[in-house]
Structures are given as C-alpha cells and as structure tokens.
Design an enzyme around this catalytic site. Structure first.
Site, mmCIF file in Angstrom:
data_model
loop_
_atom_site.group_PDB
_atom_site.id
_atom_site.type_symbol
_atom_site.label_atom_id
_atom_site.label_comp_id
_atom_site.label_asym_id
_atom_site.label_seq_id
_atom_site.Cartn_x
_atom_site.Cartn_y
_atom_site.Cartn_z
ATOM 1 N N HIS A 160 0.815 -1.218 0.000
ATOM 2 C CA HIS A 160 0.000 0.000 0.000
ATOM 3 C C HIS A 160 0.849 1.270 0.000
ATOM 4 O O HIS A 160 0.342 2.346 -0.314
ATOM 5 C CB HIS A 160 -0.992 -0.001 1.180
ATOM 6 C CG HIS A 160 -0.386 0.283 2.514
ATOM 7 N ND1 HIS A 160 -0.074 -0.714 3.420
ATOM 8 C CD2 HIS A 160 -0.028 1.441 3.126
ATOM 9 C CE1 HIS A 160 0.427 -0.172 4.516
ATOM 10 N NE2 HIS A 160 0.463 1.138 4.367
ATOM 11 N N ASP A 190 -0.127 -7.491 1.317
ATOM 12 C CA ASP A 190 0.437 -6.162 1.563
ATOM 13 C C ASP A 190 1.962 -6.191 1.534
ATOM 14 O O ASP A 190 2.631 -5.594 2.386
ATOM 15 C CB ASP A 190 -0.056 -5.605 2.895
ATOM 16 C CG ASP A 190 0.079 -4.074 2.961
ATOM 17 O OD1 ASP A 190 0.240 -3.461 1.893
ATOM 18 O OD2 ASP A 190 0.037 -3.523 4.070
ATOM 19 N N GLY A 263 3.620 6.481 7.882
ATOM 20 C CA GLY A 263 5.016 6.575 7.480
ATOM 21 C C GLY A 263 5.856 5.431 8.005
ATOM 22 O O GLY A 263 6.925 5.147 7.478
ATOM 23 N N ASN A 264 5.384 4.753 9.068
ATOM 24 C CA ASN A 264 6.077 3.572 9.579
ATOM 25 C C ASN A 264 5.806 2.334 8.726
ATOM 26 O O ASN A 264 6.536 1.341 8.821
ATOM 27 C CB ASN A 264 5.654 3.259 11.019
ATOM 28 C CG ASN A 264 6.418 4.064 12.050
ATOM 29 O OD1 ASN A 264 5.825 4.833 12.805
ATOM 30 N ND2 ASN A 264 7.728 3.900 12.088
ATOM 31 N N SER A 265 4.772 2.380 7.906
ATOM 32 C CA SER A 265 4.382 1.208 7.123
ATOM 33 C C SER A 265 5.534 0.692 6.279
ATOM 34 O O SER A 265 6.208 1.453 5.588
ATOM 35 C CB SER A 265 3.203 1.559 6.209
ATOM 36 O OG SER A 265 2.041 1.805 6.944
ATOM 37 N N LEU A 324 -8.935 -20.622 -6.737
ATOM 38 C CA LEU A 324 -10.102 -21.493 -6.922
ATOM 39 C C LEU A 324 -10.582 -21.528 -8.365
ATOM 40 O O LEU A 324 -11.166 -22.511 -8.803
ATOM 41 C CB LEU A 324 -11.245 -21.017 -6.021
ATOM 42 C CG LEU A 324 -11.069 -21.217 -4.510
ATOM 43 C CD1 LEU A 324 -12.084 -20.386 -3.749
ATOM 44 C CD2 LEU A 324 -11.215 -22.681 -4.169
ATOM 45 N N GLY A 325 -10.366 -20.441 -9.090
ATOM 46 C CA GLY A 325 -10.838 -20.377 -10.464
ATOM 47 C C GLY A 325 -12.332 -20.099 -10.560
ATOM 48 O O GLY A 325 -13.042 -20.677 -11.390
#
Length: 455
Positions: A160, A190, A263-265, A324-325
């Site tokens: 993200h 993520d 900002g720590n992400s 799974l399709g």
C-alpha cells in the site's frame, strides 16, 4: 541565554577528577569565596525576602540533583550579588556504542540495536503525476519505510506504500537517495519488493517470527509522519496471530505496543537480537467516539512473508498464491431458489479447466465450508486462502439448490493477470440491489462488480 551558553558560564570542572564524597553544600553568603575543601564559617547577614526565595529555590534544585551522585563541584557567584552556591554535575563519560554484527546469539540494548541495524532501514517516498491542462500535477503521494534484504539493493516494504505510484524514491540512512524499480507486490499480503541501483549495502538479518511470545521486547525503526526519518520506538509483543481486517482484507498479524504512525508502514520490526521478525503494516485508528487509540500497532510475521518475498523477486508476483478459479460474491438472501441459505459465497462463474471446474463446482453453487472452516462471506475465503498454497487439496462443502454436497478441490496457481486485476477491486462485491434496473445488473462490471470478485 541558550543552554550551551549556560553550560559554559557555570561549568568549571575540577582537574582533580571525581571526588569520593561530595562536600557539604553551603548556600550561606560570605564575604569571599572559600577555597575548595576548606571549612566554611557562616557569617550571618541581614538579607531580604527576595534572596531567601533564591536560596530556597537553589536548595530545591540541589536536592533534586542529588541523584547525580558525586561529581564536579561548580562554584560561582550568582549574577548581580555576592551569594555563592555549589552545584554538582556528574563527570560520567558517555559510553561509546559501536555497531554489532547481528548473529542471533547476542541480546542487545536498544542503543546497540539501533546502531547495529539502522543502516538496513530506508525511507520511501512514492508519487504519481498526471497532466492537467498541460500542467503536471501530483495526484498521489505517500511516505513509508522499508528495509534492505541483500547487498545488491533489494528492499521490502508494504504494497500500500507504493500502490498506484509511478515514481518511487528511496533514501538511505547516510542521506543518499535512489530511484527505485518496483519488482512486484501483492495487495492480499500487503507486500512489495523494490530494487535500487546500489551495491555493498547492509542487509537486515531475518529472524523467526514463530518464536515470538507475548511480552517479548521489540523495536520499530522507520519514517513516522513521512518526515521524522529513522526514528525508533520500542514496546512489547501484545499478542501473536491476531486476525485483523484492513480495508476489507483480513491479515494475520503480530500486535505490538510500539508507537506506529503513518510513514512507519513497511518498516522492520526487530527483536532484541537485531533480527527482523515482522513488517510494520497497520495502525488501528479509532472511529466515532474512539478518537484516541494508543499502544496498538500491527506487523506481518516475517516467517509468513519470506517465501512470498522470494517468489516476488524471482517471478515478479506470488506464483504459489492459491486459486479457486471462480468469480464469486457474498451470498444475499433470495439468490438461491428453494433455499433458506443466508450465509456463504455464491459462485457466479467457473473458469473452464480451473480448480473449481475440475472439482465439479458450477455457477449457482454456494460454498459454505472449506476444510474445517465455515465460509460466510468473501472475507472468509480471502483469509483462508492465506493458509494454503497452490497444489494443496481441501474438502469443499457447498449447496446446489437445497442439496448439501462435498468435493475435493486442489488449488491452482493464481495467474499474474488475475492478481493485478484483483488488486484494484474490492474483495467483497457490492450487494445486488433489487431496485436496480435488470439490464444494468446484467451488463455490470463482471470483474469485481455485480458479478463478484475473482477467487
């Protein structure tokens, strides 16, 4: 007067070194300054109320400062008067901390941890621009953190942080800045991998997140608020294997008490041996009346992330992601005729030759259980798929009309084109509105819209 000026004015250290016992502090004014170590004879003198206040204030300061222990004796005259005072300042020398080699066998202090790992942490700034009336305009800008995983410039961060960007710049601890290439990523996990054109970098050492226990000390180094670069915060592990929902996507997380902010992400979560045990990914933000929430940060367990990071580096995406399709959505009452089902995942379509097709599933079937896990909506399927890999076989329980059936399904591998499309869609399709014009329903968006999401 600045703090530095004050220090120079009053600090006159003795050359004789640390005294074993501090001398008696005498705040009584005298006609002349006694020599150090000489007994002081008080000479009463009529003084005003103002000077008594000053004396008491200084006495309070000295009492509070008594915790410093024996140190240098500072003697000087108060400005504008003849009163003398003695202040104590510790002569303790600061311990020089040198970076240590992370081996996983030596526990560090927080100071040692920072010195040993900060060169593996990076600051990330991502942006996207467009042309508006002939002028370039920024339409997206985000800041995050990341960490170096090998000497040749591969960096891990959150998906993200860079999603939707066309320019990504990475800044190292020494201040050097590089344009970064996005190697690949995945929104369901993520995770994203970047590459900068640099060599000889200091890679972080990966630890084992499965060994974490509640109460373990941890630390986070990152870029809070996008400008407080290379800041460290500390805390403990609050719990492991915490299932949380972030923007409709469920994640299995490590919950921590260390301060985590925008900002720590993407930054590293360290144990006290200097090993990365998680990837900081989320901070809970209260809604409604819960406007102030502290001590709630979350990180992706590094043991879960490593195989996917390696897959992204090799293939550009996660090839082992189970598939799974099917195109499906959360079941709404009345979608299945002659049935009272209220929960499950309704299959809109089945890909020919895919995992669901080979297992005998059909459009109109409703999945209610995979393995031993009940399935009530699309979030359940998204979360459950993270426990499996392509090639794993599970038992699927489903309804066809009012009849309950089971089948064995072997997960396929999600193709890259499907992953890219899924990244831009919701994991749960909008509910069908019975007041909607039927032609709009039929010609609606079949990739994550009225016809559901790919799974």
């Amino acid at each position: 007067m600045s703090f530095h000026d004050d220090y120079n004015s009053f600090y006159r250290p003795s050359q004789s070194g640390r005294q074993e016992q501090p001398p008696v502090i005498d705040l009584t004014p005298s006609a002349s300054q006694p020599e150090a170590g000489a007994p002081v004879s008080p000479q009463p003198k009529k003084r005003g109320r103002g000077r008594r206040v000053v004396a008491w204030a200084l006495a309070g300061v000295l009492l509070l400062g008594g915790g410093f222990g024996a140190g240098y004796v500072l003697k000087d005259h108060l400005p504008g008067g003849e009163d003398s005072t003695s202040l104590y300042l510790s002569d303790r020398q600061a311990v020089e901390v040198s970076p240590m080699t992370v081996t996983g066998s030596q526990r560090m202090t927080y100071t040692e941890l920072y010195a040993s790992t900060v060169n593996s942490v990076v600051s990330i700034n991502a942006s996207a621009t467009t042309n508006v009336f002939g002028q370039e305009a920024t339409v997206m800008a985000s800041s995050g953190s990341g960490f170096i995983i090998n000497e040749d410039g591969y960096i891990v961060t959150n998906y993200h942080v860079i999603n939707g960007s066309d320019t990504v710049r990475v800044t190292l601890y020494d201040g050097s800045t590089y344009d970064a290439e996005v190697i690949g990523g995945d929104s369901d996990y993520d995770l994203a991998v970047l590459k900068i054109d640099a060599t000889g970098l200091q890679p972080a050492v990966m630890g084992n997140s499965t060994e974490l226990q509640v109460g373990d000390d941890i630390a986070v180094i990152g870029n809070p608020l996008g400008e407080l670069t290379f800041s460290m915060s500390e805390g403990i592990v609050s719990t492991t294997n915490r299932l949380i929902n972030v923007d409709g996507t469920p994640f299995n997380m490590i919950q921590i008490t260390a301060a985590v902010n925008a900002g720590n992400s993407g930054g590293p979560l360290f144990n006290m041996y200097g090993e990365v045990v998680g990837i900081v990914s989320a901070k809970y933000s209260g809604s409604g009346s819960d406007t102030s929430v502290e001590g709630l940060g979350f990180a992706i367990p590094i043991s879960d992330a490593i195989p996917m990071v390696q897959d992204i580096i090799t293939n550009g995406y996660i090839t082992t992601k189970p598939y799974l399709g099917i195109t499906a959505a959360t079941l709404q009452r009345g979608w299945v005729s002659n049935s009272d089902l209220t929960e499950g995942v309704y299959i809109y379509s089945v890909e020919e030759g895919g995992a669901a097709d080979q297992a005998g599933l059909q459009a109109g079937d409703v999945i209610v259980q995979i393995g031993n896990t009940d399935i009530s909506d699309m979030d359940d399927i998204t979360a459950l798929k993270k426990e499996y890999a392509a090639g794993d076989t599970v038992t699927v329980t489903y309804y066809r009309g009012s009849q309950q059936l089971t089948t064995q399904l072997t997960f396929g591998s999600e193709p890259q084109s499907t992953q890219t499309a899924a990244d831009s869609s919701q994991s749960t399709a909008p509910s069908y509105n019975y007041n909607m014009d039927p032609w709009s329903y039929y010609f609606g968006n079949r990739n994550g819209g009225y016809y559901g999401s790919a799974a």
